[in-house]
Design an enzyme around this catalytic site. Structure first.
Site, mmCIF file in Angstrom:
data_model
loop_
_atom_site.group_PDB
_atom_site.id
_atom_site.type_symbol
_atom_site.label_atom_id
_atom_site.label_comp_id
_atom_site.label_asym_id
_atom_site.label_seq_id
_atom_site.Cartn_x
_atom_site.Cartn_y
_atom_site.Cartn_z
ATOM 1 N N HIS A 163 -8.361 -3.009 -0.106
ATOM 2 C CA HIS A 163 -7.406 -3.904 -0.793
ATOM 3 C C HIS A 163 -8.060 -4.535 -2.041
ATOM 4 O O HIS A 163 -8.286 -5.745 -2.098
ATOM 5 C CB HIS A 163 -7.014 -4.969 0.226
ATOM 6 C CG HIS A 163 -5.898 -5.878 -0.134
ATOM 7 N ND1 HIS A 163 -5.748 -6.471 -1.375
ATOM 8 C CD2 HIS A 163 -4.857 -6.335 0.599
ATOM 9 C CE1 HIS A 163 -4.669 -7.241 -1.364
ATOM 10 N NE2 HIS A 163 -4.115 -7.182 -0.178
ATOM 11 N N GLU A 264 -4.569 -0.607 -4.197
ATOM 12 C CA GLU A 264 -5.192 -0.390 -2.890
ATOM 13 C C GLU A 264 -5.011 1.045 -2.417
ATOM 14 O O GLU A 264 -3.895 1.561 -2.408
ATOM 15 C CB GLU A 264 -4.543 -1.328 -1.864
ATOM 16 C CG GLU A 264 -4.409 -2.763 -2.349
ATOM 17 C CD GLU A 264 -3.488 -3.611 -1.475
ATOM 18 O OE1 GLU A 264 -3.400 -3.356 -0.268
ATOM 19 O OE2 GLU A 264 -2.838 -4.525 -2.011
HETATM 20 C C1 BG6 Z 1 -0.756 -6.726 -0.054
HETATM 21 C C2 BG6 Z 1 0.589 -6.687 0.589
HETATM 22 O O1 BG6 Z 1 -1.477 -5.599 0.317
HETATM 23 O O2 BG6 Z 1 -1.457 -7.869 0.399
HETATM 24 C C3 BG6 Z 1 1.347 -7.972 0.296
HETATM 25 O O3 BG6 Z 1 1.318 -5.553 0.120
HETATM 26 C C4 BG6 Z 1 0.519 -9.186 0.719
HETATM 27 O O4 BG6 Z 1 2.585 -7.968 0.984
HETATM 28 C C5 BG6 Z 1 -0.846 -9.094 0.055
HETATM 29 O O5 BG6 Z 1 1.192 -10.369 0.339
HETATM 30 C C6 BG6 Z 1 -1.786 -10.225 0.428
HETATM 31 O O6 BG6 Z 1 -1.925 -10.329 1.801
HETATM 32 P P1 BG6 Z 1 -2.803 -11.449 2.440
HETATM 33 O O7 BG6 Z 1 -2.659 -11.293 3.941
HETATM 34 O O8 BG6 Z 1 -4.210 -11.242 1.991
HETATM 35 O O9 BG6 Z 1 -2.245 -12.765 1.950
#
Ligand code: BG6
Length: 292
Positions: A163, A264
């Site tokens: 991510h 990602e």
């Molecule tokens: C992304 C998702 O990968 O991560 C989003 O597609 C999400 O929907 C974002 O809001 C952040 O996620 P987190 O759990 O780190 O707040």
């Protein structure tokens, strides 16, 4: 063993000129710092989370929020969280358990070309018996490989994402190329469509492209392109929280959405990997930069 003793042990065990261990900023998170002929970088044992990758003569390719906490069990906001062994908000904790666990550093190798490779590992029994390793190579590119082995007696449907939060000069001037023609699921509108060749940001974006194509992030403000190559990744997620969501997220500055975009490498939802007992799967993302 306390954190200070762990640092001493790591410095002793993995002695090499390009690698040192310390705490990340003001935190108590044990972190490996790399400095070699290609780059500087940092990765903490908490989440096997890459926090920095600065190719020689460049600005950091990664963005870490000024508001991020570095306090377990809270996930770090920015860098490269590993979403594993599920992706998305359900079940809790969102994006799985790997990013909020301490991993073990198994190996650190200075390669003949002058790059450095670190290998981290984590074994879990809940929700399933799995081992995950993260191999990261700090070189002219940053390569992250996440390998999962199913140690259980039944299959496991694995969701995962590397991510990556990329630093950009100004999101409204940033362009994403390479995903044209892919099926795109917009997670906000719940609509599917065919992706255009070039994508620019004007609002909150949470798109899943069913594509493993190489992505180029064009940044005219920092005057650079970032190339994102992926392997064994059936999905590419592109995310920017924009104004309202940035204000709602606790560990993120209201204005920080201007300076980041997540691209990602992923296998999520309908593209989760059906991992048979004893089977192994690897997801890879490689990032590099050049002048625009
Ligand atoms: C992304 C998702 O990968 O991560 C989003 O597609 C999400 O929907 C974002 O809001 C952040 O996620 P987190 O759990 O780190 O707040």
């Amino acid at each position: 063993m306390n954190e200070q003793e762990l640092l001493l042990q790591l410095n002793e065990k993995f002695k090499q000129p390009s690698l040192t261990f310390g705490f990340w900023k003001d935190s108590r998170l044990p972190t490996a710092y790399i400095a070699n002929r290609f780059c500087r970088g940092a990765v903490t044992l908490y989440g096997a989370h890459v926090l920095s990758y600065i190719p020689d003569g460049q600005k950091d390719l990664l963005m870490v929020s000024e508001k991020s906490l570095f306090e377990p069990p809270i996930g770090i906001r920015g860098g490269i969280p590993v979403c594993w062994p599920w992706f998305g908000p359900d079940p809790a904790p969102p994006h799985g358990i790997a990013r909020i666990q301490f991993w073990e550093l198994k190996n650190a190798v200075s390669q003949p070309d002058g790059s450095d490779t670190l290998t981290f590992e984590l074994t879990v029994t809940d929700p399933h018996e799995l081992t995950v390793s993260l191999e990261v190579n700090f070189g002219a590119a940053l390569t992250v490989a996440v390998t999962t082995v199913n140690n259980g007696k039944t299959s496991y449907l694995l969701g995962e994402a590397i991510h990556t939060y990329f630093k950009v000069g100004e999101i409204e001037k940033t362009l994403i190329r390479g995903l044209g023609g892919a099926t795109l699921d917009n997670r906000l509108t719940k609509q599917s469509s065919i992706a255009p060749d070039v994508f620019g940001f004007q609002e909150e974006t949470d798109n899943i492209y069913h594509s493993d194509a190489t992505v180029m992030i064009e940044d005219p403000v920092l005057k650079r392109k970032i190339k994102v190559e992926k392997q064994f990744s059936r999905d590419t997620v592109v995310w920017n929280p924009w104004i309202a969501k940035s204000q709602k997220m606790e560990n993120f500055g209201d204005e920080e959405y201007h300076g980041m975009v997540c691209v990602e490498a992923a296998n999520c939802f309908g593209h989760r990997v059906d991992l048979a007992p004893g089977a192994k799967h690897t997801l890879i993302q490689k990032i590099s930069t050049s002048a625009l």
